[in-house]
Scaffold this active site. Sequence first.
Site, PDB file in Angstrom:
ATOM      1  N   HIS A 153       0.832  -1.205   0.000  1.00 14.76           N
ATOM      2  CA  HIS A 153       0.000   0.000   0.000  1.00 14.76           C
ATOM      3  C   HIS A 153       0.866   1.253   0.000  1.00 14.76           C
ATOM      4  CE1 HIS A 153      -2.803   2.906   2.303  1.00 14.76           C
ATOM      5  NE2 HIS A 153      -2.977   3.040   1.005  1.00 14.76           N
ATOM      6  N   ASN A 203      -4.749   4.445   7.415  1.00 10.85           N
ATOM      7  CA  ASN A 203      -6.149   4.835   7.219  1.00 10.85           C
ATOM      8  C   ASN A 203      -7.042   4.476   8.385  1.00 10.85           C
ATOM      9  OD1 ASN A 203      -5.876   6.155   4.754  1.00 10.85           O
ATOM     10  ND2 ASN A 203      -5.944   4.243   3.612  1.00 10.85           N
TER      11      ASN A 203
END
Length: 304
Positions: A153, A203
């Site tokens: 990511h 996140n």
Amino acid sequence: MRDAGENRTQGASEIMKNIGVIGAGQMGCGIAHVSALAGYHVHIYDLSKDRIEGALATINGNLARQVSSNKLSDEDRNSALSRITGSADVNDLAPMDMVIEAATEDESVKRKIYAQVCPVLKPEALLATNTSSLSITRLAAATDRPERFMGIHFMNPVPLMKLVELVRGIATDEPTFRAAKEYVVALEKTATVAEDFPAFIVNRILLPMINEAIYTLYEGVGSVEAIDTAMRLGANHPMGPLQLADFIGLDTCLSIMQVLHDGLADSKYRPCPLLVKYVEAGWLGRKSGRGFYDYRGEVPVPTR
């Protein structure tokens, strides 16, 4: 400025030379950009030839800006560009040592991509996803190689952000993890390892903060400008949370909050109704011209 004689290609893995990138959007462009600079041969695959052409133009422009700011030599720029190709033919991914999927944050879309791509890849090829929130284990189960599948990511914008989250699924084997980590190191980025829980580390922390900022706006505690100014000057954030939401994309913010809410079953992750309303209106932030700010003029103007 880096001397071209230092040879950026020396960081490229001896095992992996060819990197495929699925998706010619902002994240795909960034991943291709940094991979080519690190010495990898990169092939961008997308269904749209126009998006591929746009991606190549974007990468060219971003590399040119690095040259003009003395962060890169012109020789390194030209060398990197020579290592990037693109096409709308999935069969062109066949020679790739690792393919990174950077498609939209929609699990059904990703599963369709894997069904199309996996039969083309050589058996030993690694497959990775740039998902910012979805289960790596569940995505891996939709492939023919769960042992050679994991999450890589990248943060946005990829060329500027130094962090990459590495996320193993339950089946990911150790050689795959080591190869992914070696690749991230070759890009001169810092890897942090996250467990396979909804939204991982960044996140899981960042998006609830943004969602709370939207609730603060929704409840009338402060205006867009007041909230962003408060967090920039009061918490020393480089960008206000509503400005950041627009940069990320409000549809992406909503998607991640829904993953958190569904995956962790905690009401504190409930997406703010105002976020839902903006997305339903097509006000997705910078990319659509309007979000919490209106970007259609010379200067962004708060929409509330």
